[in-house]
Enzyme design. Structure first.
Site, PDB file in Angstrom:
ATOM      1  N   GLY A 157     -32.956   1.869  53.763  1.00  0.00           N
ATOM      2  CA  GLY A 157     -32.422   1.834  52.532  1.00  0.00           C
ATOM      3  C   GLY A 157     -31.150   1.239  52.367  1.00  0.00           C
TER       4      GLY A 157
ATOM      5  N   GLY B  83     -24.747   1.379  47.116  1.00  0.00           N
ATOM      6  CA  GLY B  83     -23.267   0.693  46.931  1.00  0.00           C
ATOM      7  C   GLY B  83     -22.566   1.210  48.252  1.00  0.00           C
TER       8      GLY B  83
ATOM      9  CG  ASP C 189     -25.855  15.076  45.878  1.00  0.00           C
ATOM     10  OD1 ASP C 189     -25.913  15.201  44.698  1.00  0.00           O
ATOM     11  OD2 ASP C 189     -25.785  13.941  46.427  1.00  0.00           O
TER      12      ASP C 189
ATOM     13  CB  VAL D 296     -29.654   4.032  55.986  1.00  0.00           C
ATOM     14  CG1 VAL D 296     -30.103   5.240  57.022  1.00  0.00           C
ATOM     15  CG2 VAL D 296     -28.946   4.853  55.060  1.00  0.00           C
TER      16      VAL D 296
END
Length: 737
Positions: free
Chosen positions: A416, A419, A536, A423
């Site tokens: 993936g 910004g 998160d 990875v």
């Protein structure tokens, strides 16, 4: 005859027309007594809304609720799909995947003009794709993969203007893909045509799919010709999978091409260029000796040119001369490069290329393997080397060792992009996969701070937390190397790879995932060296392995990103690598997993933020509904304020069946446990952070669910798992099952 008419008349009086259409599905399935899928499909009911797998909704102008969803998946049903289902004009979701339905798709099915999601993958369907498919004006999700459908890809697909996911993989489609389809699909997010018999050139206009995300999968076909440069115009978040075709020529070095790993292009024998380890050779032009202009007709017959043996001898001599000159040039080049920047490919090796257009990992790394903790440089030496621009690869886990040249030589597969970079999944020589995360190029003066933060992350060792194994530091490159978690994340577990509204994930599996995630997060809060605040928590950061154990990822990542100076925008699965099939980049304004106080600009993360976010994740697991407004999810499952919606449902004493995922209602034994988890989730999502429990208490409470007693998070006393009373917002609310 009169008796038969009387029975039909009686049946019509007792069951709605939608119910009669559904009974055609029951009749079309072989009744061998081995399935209980239709055990409660009773023709004597007033309507079918309480039948297993059926969802209904009240429609203005109708006294009876109308059927809007059919979800009878993974039941090993064998039969055909009846055309009578086309009479369900308000049907939105048809979910019959993972069964044994055979035969062709009836064209009458598409008379159900409200359909927006069709999931029929993993059946035995055959025949052509009906041209009438795209008469459905609202069709968004179409997954017919893993069947035996054949014939060409129909040009009529261009009429599916609202289509977001087109998944036709593992079928028998053949022929060339007609041009003109893809510019019309302005909302397409996912395209998978892999493992078919498609041939011809890849259409140039696929490069116009500006909304595409995830992976463009055209692998395991018979595509030939050159790669169209237009594919470079696709968004940078798109990964290519073009393996096992007959593509030829040089891989373009423009746009999205430069971010692809070599795995994307494997097994195309005539394909060459970066990132493959196969250089391109210019084809030699044939040359024919021309007759001498001064020769006459007599000489032209006797002068027939050089003999074949002499031509071969000259060619061999030329090739040898070119090779020697090339070796000299390469030697001089690397000698100068060694002296210029201290990065020698005689003692070191490059992962990727120094050319920024081509770079995957633009870093010089030593090929001596990871250093053990005993042989590590002291802090002063590290700072000195970092100041000189030299890189340092450090193993955090002493037991996780391998030669670095394995990493350098291994094929890197792009999982993936966002910004924040790329990875990669890298499979080492011993078959062990790792996830490699690039953090960027900034933070040259903050090595000591970076190293301390990474070492703290590396000391976190818990079975429900993704393990960081090593890191690399250089002024122009920072890498994190961690365990690769192979089974995606909680998003894919709940919604499947296609993002459908529900999956066949059982309650016991969901509860197992919830317990594991709670233990991992509680460990980060209470027992980790830094007592981490994640900041998160959401489904994309809860990774799932093949045993459906949960692994918390991305803890501490925001701090590392701030040190390197990159934009800490959210993107799931960075540490651990298993990114969702859905779009991975979420903006701050759509992150409805955040606690109310976390949405205030300038506020500092706290552990109570994580508790709230975990509570929202629990609600999503219970309801199957997403709190995030995102183009990657169907509007039918979006609940922008999921917490408020659930609280209102309990306050109005709505039946639990109105709020819980319909899949869970099939598990009668689980209803008390479902209610208990609702209790935990509502306690976690209290508006006042002081009222929310600690994560340790949450974990202990969830761990007890499934036993006869669990702890009330407010009163800290044990209570019976009765289905009637649920405490929320300080007041008792009653619900029915």
């Amino acid at each position: 005859m009169f008796i038969l008419f009387f029975l039909q008349f009686t049946l019509a009086l007792s069951l709605t027309p939608d119910g009669l259409s559904l009974l055609s599905l029951k009749s079309a399935v072989d009744q061998d007594g081995s399935t209980t899928a239709f055990v409660d499909w009773n023709e004597n009911d007033a309507n079918p809304c309480r039948w297993t797998g059926i969802s209904c909704m009240n429609i203005t102008g109708f006294s009876d609720p109308r059927v809007v969803g059919i979800s009878v998946a993974g039941k090993n049903l064998r039969g055909y799909i009846p055309s009578e289902l086309g009479g369900l004009v308000y049907l939105r979701r048809l979910n019959l995947h993972n069964n044994n339905f055979y035969g062709s798709l009836p064209s009458q099915l598409f008379n159900a003009t409200s359909l927006h999601s069709i999931f029929l993958y993993s059946n035995n369907l055959s025949g052509y794709l009906p041209p009438s498919l795209c008469t459905l004006p609202r069709l968004q999700n179409l997954d017919l993969s893993n069947n035996s459908l054949s014939g060409p890809i129909s040009e009529s697909l261009k009429n599916c203007k609202q289509l977001q996911r087109l998944i036709l993989a593992r079928n028998k489609f053949s022929g060339e893909i007609p041009a003109g389809i893809w510019p019309e699909l302005e909302n397409l997010l996912q395209l998978d045509l892999s493992a078919n018999n498609l041939s011809g050139a890849i259409p140039d206009d696929i490069g116009q799919l500006s909304t595409l995300s995830g992976t463009l999968n055209l692998s395991y076909n018979h595509f030939s010709g050159k790669l169209p440069k237009s594919l470079g115009n696709l968004p940078v978040t798109v990964s290519f999978d073009l393996r096992n075709n007959n593509l030829s020529g040089e891989i373009p070095q423009t746009g999205s091409f430069v971010n692809q790993g070599p795995t994307a292009f494997l097994n195309n024998p005539n394909l060459c260029g970066f990132p493959l380890q196969k250089t391109c050779r210019k084809s030699q032009q044939d040359s024919t000796p021309s007759p001498d202009s001064s020769s006459n007709g007599e000489n032209s017959n006797s002068n027939k040119g050089l003999s074949p043996g002499l031509i071969i001898l000259i060619s061999v001599a030329d090739a040898a001369a070119v090779a020697i000159i090339g070796l000299v040039i390469v030697y001089i080049y690397w000698k100068k490069k060694d002296n210029a920047n201290g990065c020698s490919c005689t003692g070191k090796s490059k992962l990727g290329s120094g050319n920024q257009k081509r770079a995957q990992f633009c870093a010089c790394l030593c090929v001596n393997g990871f250093k053990s903790e005993e042989s590590e440089l002291d802090e002063g030496e590290r700072m000195e080397r970092a100041g000189k621009g030299e890189g340092e690869l450090v193993a955090i886990d002493k037991g996780f060792t391998f030669e670095l040249d394995e990493l350098l030589r291994a094929s890197a597969y792009v999982l993936g992009k966002s910004g924040l970079g790329i990875v990669y999944k890298v499979v080492l020589g011993n078959g062990i996969p790792v996830a490699v995360r690039r953090l960027g190029e900034g933070g040259e003066q903050r090595y000591k701070e970076f190293a301390a933060e990474v070492q703290a992350i590396g000391r976190v060792k818990h079975p429900n937390v993704v393990r960081l194994r090593a890191y690399y530091w250089a002024p122009d490159e920072k890498l994190l190397i961690s365990d690769f978690i192979s089974n995606g994340n909680l998003i894919t577990a709940l919604r499947g790879r296609s993002g459908q509204s529900s999956s066949s994930l059982s309650w016991s599996t969901r509860l197992k995932i919830a317990k594991g995630a709670a233990k991992g997060l509680a460990y980060l809060h209470e027992c980790s060296p830094r007592k981490f605040v994640h900041g998160d928590i959401k489904p994309s950061n809860i990774l799932i392995d093949n045993e459906y154990q949960a692994h918390i990822s991305d803890f501490g990542l925001n701090r590392l990103i701030s040190i390197t100076g990159n934009n800490p925008s959210s993107s799931g699965g960075f540490i651990g690598g298993a990114l969702p099939y859905l779009k991975s980049v979420q903006t701050e304004k759509t992150n409805n997993y955040k606690a109310p106080e976390a949405r205030v600009t300038g506020s500092r993360p706290t552990q109570k933020w994580d508790v709230y976010s975990f509570g929202v994740v629990l609600l999503e697991m219970l309801t199957g509904k997403s709190p995030e407004l995102s183009p990657t999810t169907s509007t039918s499952i979006e609940i922008p304020d999921l917490v408020r919606w659930i609280r209102k449902g309990f306050e109005e004493e709505k039946p639990l069946s109105d709020m819980v995922d319909p899949m869970l209602l099939q598990e009668v034994h689980a209803k008390k446990e479902v209610l208990a988890v609702f209790h935990v989730a509502l306690a976690c999502t209290e508006a006042d952070p002081e009222i929310r429990p600690r994560m340790k208490t949450v974990s202990e409470n969830i761990d007890r669910i499934g036993t006869s007693r669990y702890r009330d998070l407010k009163s800290q006393r044990f209570v019976d798992q009765s289905p009637g009373i649920l405490f929320a917002s300080g007041s008792a609310v009653r619900t029915t099952i």
